[in-house]
Design a protein around this motif. Structure first.
Motif, PDB file in Angstrom:
ATOM      1  N   LYS A   1       2.842   9.704  -2.617  1.00  0.00           N
ATOM      2  CA  LYS A   1       2.427   9.814  -4.195  1.00  0.00           C
ATOM      3  C   LYS A   1       1.562  11.031  -4.237  1.00  0.00           C
ATOM      4  CE  LYS A   1       4.643   5.884  -4.776  1.00  0.00           C
ATOM      5  NZ  LYS A   1       5.960   5.862  -4.959  1.00  0.00           N
ATOM      6  N   SER A   2       1.862  11.974  -5.142  1.00  0.00           N
ATOM      7  CA  SER A   2       0.870  13.251  -5.417  1.00  0.00           C
ATOM      8  C   SER A   2      -0.192  13.130  -6.565  1.00  0.00           C
ATOM      9  CB  SER A   2       1.981  14.374  -5.681  1.00  0.00           C
ATOM     10  OG  SER A   2       1.124  15.617  -6.099  1.00  0.00           O
ATOM     11  N   VAL A   3      -1.191  13.291  -6.147  1.00  0.00           N
ATOM     12  CA  VAL A   3      -2.623  13.400  -7.224  1.00  0.00           C
ATOM     13  C   VAL A   3      -2.860  15.016  -7.246  1.00  0.00           C
ATOM     14  CG1 VAL A   3      -4.519  12.599  -8.123  1.00  0.00           C
ATOM     15  CG2 VAL A   3      -3.119  11.062  -7.152  1.00  0.00           C
ATOM     16  N   GLU A   4      -2.743  15.434  -8.319  1.00  0.00           N
ATOM     17  CA  GLU A   4      -3.139  16.930  -8.211  1.00  0.00           C
ATOM     18  C   GLU A   4      -4.928  16.915  -8.825  1.00  0.00           C
ATOM     19  OE1 GLU A   4      -1.815  19.842  -8.144  1.00  0.00           O
ATOM     20  OE2 GLU A   4      -0.086  19.220  -7.441  1.00  0.00           O
ATOM     21  N   ALA A   5      -5.645  17.334  -7.899  1.00  0.00           N
ATOM     22  CA  ALA A   5      -7.142  17.520  -7.909  1.00  0.00           C
ATOM     23  C   ALA A   5      -7.593  18.939  -8.414  1.00  0.00           C
ATOM     24  CB  ALA A   5      -7.741  16.975  -6.680  1.00  0.00           C
ATOM     25  N   PRO A   6      -8.699  19.002  -9.025  1.00  0.00           N
ATOM     26  CA  PRO A   6      -9.043  20.379  -9.557  1.00  0.00           C
ATOM     27  C   PRO A   6      -9.158  21.306  -8.192  1.00  0.00           C
ATOM     28  CG  PRO A   6     -10.529  18.738 -10.834  1.00  0.00           C
ATOM     29  CD  PRO A   6      -9.301  17.963  -9.839  1.00  0.00           C
TER      30      PRO A   6
ATOM     31  N   ILE B   1      -4.416   5.292   1.756  1.00  0.00           N
ATOM     32  CA  ILE B   1      -3.464   4.470   1.847  1.00  0.00           C
ATOM     33  C   ILE B   1      -3.912   2.966   1.184  1.00  0.00           C
ATOM     34  CG2 ILE B   1      -2.015   3.191   3.600  1.00  0.00           C
ATOM     35  CD1 ILE B   1      -2.222   5.507   5.540  1.00  0.00           C
ATOM     36  N   GLY B   2      -3.658   2.545   0.084  1.00  0.00           N
ATOM     37  CA  GLY B   2      -4.015   1.396  -0.452  1.00  0.00           C
ATOM     38  C   GLY B   2      -5.693   1.612  -0.807  1.00  0.00           C
ATOM     39  N   ALA B   3      -6.446   0.732  -0.126  1.00  0.00           N
ATOM     40  CA  ALA B   3      -7.944   0.881  -0.548  1.00  0.00           C
ATOM     41  C   ALA B   3      -8.555   1.776   0.709  1.00  0.00           C
ATOM     42  CB  ALA B   3      -8.603  -0.359  -0.575  1.00  0.00           C
ATOM     43  N   ASP B   4      -7.928   2.341   1.597  1.00  0.00           N
ATOM     44  CA  ASP B   4      -8.455   3.121   2.820  1.00  0.00           C
ATOM     45  C   ASP B   4      -8.074   4.528   2.540  1.00  0.00           C
ATOM     46  OD1 ASP B   4      -9.237   1.616   5.386  1.00  0.00           O
ATOM     47  OD2 ASP B   4      -7.638   0.176   4.229  1.00  0.00           O
ATOM     48  N   ILE B   5      -9.487   5.434   2.534  1.00  0.00           N
ATOM     49  CA  ILE B   5      -9.661   6.628   2.037  1.00  0.00           C
ATOM     50  C   ILE B   5      -9.950   7.513   3.124  1.00  0.00           C
ATOM     51  CG2 ILE B   5     -10.664   8.192   0.218  1.00  0.00           C
ATOM     52  CD1 ILE B   5      -9.319   5.640  -0.811  1.00  0.00           C
ATOM     53  N   TYR B   6      -9.211   8.517   3.369  1.00  0.00           N
ATOM     54  CA  TYR B   6      -9.341   9.340   4.564  1.00  0.00           C
ATOM     55  C   TYR B   6      -9.709  11.054   4.159  1.00  0.00           C
ATOM     56  CZ  TYR B   6      -6.902   5.613   6.735  1.00  0.00           C
ATOM     57  OH  TYR B   6      -6.512   4.389   7.130  1.00  0.00           O
ATOM     58  N   CYS B   7     -10.726  11.264   4.519  1.00  0.00           N
ATOM     59  CA  CYS B   7     -11.402  12.553   4.131  1.00  0.00           C
ATOM     60  C   CYS B   7     -11.387  13.660   5.388  1.00  0.00           C
ATOM     61  CB  CYS B   7     -12.962  12.289   3.851  1.00  0.00           C
ATOM     62  SG  CYS B   7     -13.063  11.307   2.472  1.00  0.00           S
ATOM     63  N   ASP B   8     -10.641  14.729   5.296  1.00  0.00           N
ATOM     64  CA  ASP B   8     -10.371  15.660   6.329  1.00  0.00           C
ATOM     65  C   ASP B   8      -9.014  15.578   7.083  1.00  0.00           C
ATOM     66  OD1 ASP B   8     -12.569  17.901   8.178  1.00  0.00           O
ATOM     67  OD2 ASP B   8     -10.642  16.889   9.131  1.00  0.00           O
ATOM     68  N   THR B   9      -8.550  16.800   7.297  1.00  0.00           N
ATOM     69  CA  THR B   9      -7.173  16.721   7.819  1.00  0.00           C
ATOM     70  C   THR B   9      -7.126  16.238   9.179  1.00  0.00           C
ATOM     71  OG1 THR B   9      -6.970  18.925   6.636  1.00  0.00           O
ATOM     72  CG2 THR B   9      -5.228  18.395   8.201  1.00  0.00           C
ATOM     73  N   ASP B  10      -8.232  16.202   9.765  1.00  0.00           N
ATOM     74  CA  ASP B  10      -8.227  15.634  11.298  1.00  0.00           C
ATOM     75  C   ASP B  10      -8.112  14.271  11.293  1.00  0.00           C
ATOM     76  OD1 ASP B  10      -8.555  15.275  13.890  1.00  0.00           O
ATOM     77  OD2 ASP B  10     -10.917  15.529  13.921  1.00  0.00           O
TER      78      ASP B  10
ATOM     79  N   VAL C   1      -7.625  14.814   0.497  1.00  0.00           N
ATOM     80  CA  VAL C   1      -7.955  13.364   0.589  1.00  0.00           C
ATOM     81  C   VAL C   1      -6.625  12.744   0.521  1.00  0.00           C
ATOM     82  CG1 VAL C   1      -9.185  11.540  -0.131  1.00  0.00           C
ATOM     83  CG2 VAL C   1     -10.276  13.661   0.116  1.00  0.00           C
ATOM     84  N   MET C   2      -6.541  11.761   1.789  1.00  0.00           N
ATOM     85  CA  MET C   2      -5.345  10.694   1.774  1.00  0.00           C
ATOM     86  C   MET C   2      -5.839   9.320   1.528  1.00  0.00           C
ATOM     87  SD  MET C   2      -2.207  10.271   4.574  1.00  0.00           S
ATOM     88  CE  MET C   2      -3.242   9.210   5.511  1.00  0.00           C
TER      89      MET C   2
ATOM     90  N   SER D   1       0.758  -1.229   0.043  1.00  0.00           N
ATOM     91  CA  SER D   1      -0.038  -0.016  -0.103  1.00  0.00           C
ATOM     92  C   SER D   1       0.839   1.078   0.037  1.00  0.00           C
ATOM     93  CB  SER D   1      -0.950   0.072   1.229  1.00  0.00           C
ATOM     94  OG  SER D   1      -1.841  -1.239   1.036  1.00  0.00           O
ATOM     95  N   GLN D   2       0.522   2.115  -0.897  1.00  0.00           N
ATOM     96  CA  GLN D   2       1.261   3.236  -0.920  1.00  0.00           C
ATOM     97  C   GLN D   2       0.363   4.685  -0.360  1.00  0.00           C
ATOM     98  OE1 GLN D   2       4.245   3.733  -2.391  1.00  0.00           O
ATOM     99  NE2 GLN D   2       4.351   1.839  -3.273  1.00  0.00           N
ATOM    100  N   ILE D   3       1.000   5.647   0.229  1.00  0.00           N
ATOM    101  CA  ILE D   3       0.415   6.796   0.661  1.00  0.00           C
ATOM    102  C   ILE D   3       0.334   7.805  -0.473  1.00  0.00           C
ATOM    103  CG2 ILE D   3       0.504   8.751   2.227  1.00  0.00           C
ATOM    104  CD1 ILE D   3       1.725   7.016   4.381  1.00  0.00           C
ATOM    105  N   VAL D   4      -1.009   7.979  -0.745  1.00  0.00           N
ATOM    106  CA  VAL D   4      -1.680   8.944  -1.867  1.00  0.00           C
ATOM    107  C   VAL D   4      -2.060  10.165  -1.459  1.00  0.00           C
ATOM    108  CG1 VAL D   4      -2.264   9.293  -4.172  1.00  0.00           C
ATOM    109  CG2 VAL D   4      -1.663   6.595  -3.350  1.00  0.00           C
ATOM    110  N   LEU D   5      -1.588  11.425  -1.671  1.00  0.00           N
ATOM    111  CA  LEU D   5      -2.423  12.720  -1.402  1.00  0.00           C
ATOM    112  C   LEU D   5      -3.091  13.340  -2.522  1.00  0.00           C
ATOM    113  CD1 LEU D   5      -2.725  14.444   1.018  1.00  0.00           C
ATOM    114  CD2 LEU D   5      -0.781  15.792   0.221  1.00  0.00           C
ATOM    115  N   HIS D   6      -4.437  13.327  -2.591  1.00  0.00           N
ATOM    116  CA  HIS D   6      -5.059  14.028  -3.349  1.00  0.00           C
ATOM    117  C   HIS D   6      -5.206  15.504  -2.881  1.00  0.00           C
ATOM    118  CE1 HIS D   6      -6.473  10.378  -5.234  1.00  0.00           C
ATOM    119  NE2 HIS D   6      -6.128   9.834  -4.241  1.00  0.00           N
TER     120      HIS D   6
END
Length: 299
Positions: A30-35, A58-67, A55-56, A2-7
């Motif tokens: 990994k950096s994904v540029e969002a609109p 990690i693999g198939a886990d999606i984290y919404c909100d900086t908190d 949104v971050m 699993s990679q850490i990806v930041l949208h």
């Protein structure tokens, strides 16, 4: 693996907070540029409709909100901590204040001084999602500017005893959330030394942290990565919360934003809401939200 990806997008203050956290913990990402402006269809594939940044993933886990993102990073890589002693978890309380009450005042100080710096489409988007309507926001700018400078004086006072960071000798989430407000008003030509040497020196120390080991990814690569992984299990729904595991629920932020995410409840406690949902492009994902700031209802 699993990679850490930041949208995210580069000018997002909240994206900056997370990038500082990643660099502080020396985590490759990994950096994904969002609109900047909605719609954000690729992001919604993963989140189910949540389109705030960052949104971050990690693999198939999606984290919404900086908190919830900072909580996930702390669990993933505990050291160095985002909440160093002696403040410890009190640092999160400072960070939440900086990213909410003070941030709106910094937005007033930054955008109000030059409202034409952003296009009309930005005002329309932020008005619909955050209630930040140009016709009501701009008249309130003088008050927000005064409030911003008052809070900046509190920061100068806190650092005036010579401590290098808010908690003392080590930086953390509180510093990063405070910093982005000082950075944001630079759009209006308000520089860190405006507030005193202690703030200016603290700003420079934090700026040296950088953004860590960043690699550009496409949105398609991130979606494929979710499909190729399985979400982490082992969650539970706490008793006496009024909800049951397996129940269809909806999560919406405490804001005018009409977007809501619907899914199967797989985790719930005082800090976290976790929904399971599926999409043909990404397969099953678990979407994580903080309990604070979210409205949870039966679907």
């Amino acid at each position: 693996m699993s990679q850490i990806v930041l949208h995210h997008y580069d000018n997002s203050p909240f994206g900056q907070i997370v990038r500082l956290c990643l660099a502080h913990k020396d985590i490759a990402w990994k950096s994904v540029e969002a609109p900047v402006i909605t719609p954000k269809p690729d992001l919604s594939v993963l989140t189910g409709g949540y389109e705030r940044i960052p949104v971050m993933q990690i693999g198939a886990d999606i984290y919404c909100d900086t908190d919830i993102i900072t909580a996930a990073l702390e669990a993933h890589t505990p050291e160095p901590s985002l909440y160093p002693a002696p403040l410890g978890s009190a640092g999160k309380m400072i960070a939440l204040w900086a990213a909410n009450s003070w941030f709106m005042n910094s937005a007033g100080a930054a955008l109000g001084a030059n409202p034409d710096i952003v296009p009309e489409e930005f005002w329309e988007d932020r008005g619909r999602r955050f209630g930040m309507k140009r016709e009501t926001f701009l008249p309130a700018v003088p008050h927000m500017q005064a409030q911003f400078h008052g809070a900046a004086q509190l920061l100068q006072d806190a650092l005036a005893d010579g401590r290098p960071y808010i908690a003392g000798d080590a930086p953390g989430h509180a510093d990063f959330a405070l910093l982005v407000n000082i950075r944001f008003v630079q759009f209006a030509g308000i520089m860190p030394n405006t507030f005193g040497d202690a703030v200016a020196n603290w700003h420079d120390r934090l700026g040296a942290i950088g953004e860590g080991d960043r690699e550009a990814w496409t949105a398609d690569a991130a979606i494929d990565h979710a499909r190729d992984n399985a979400p982490v299990g082992g969650h539970s729904v706490a008793d006496s919360k009024g909800f049951e595991a397996g129940q269809m629920v909806s999560v919406k932020t405490e804001s005018p934003d009409p977007a809501a995410v619907t899914g199967t409840l797989v985790g719930l406690d005082e800090r976290t809401i976790i929904l399971s949902r599926e999409h043909e492009r990404c397969g099953e994902v678990h979407v994580h939200f903080p309990r604070l700031g979210q409205i949870l209802t039966p679907a």
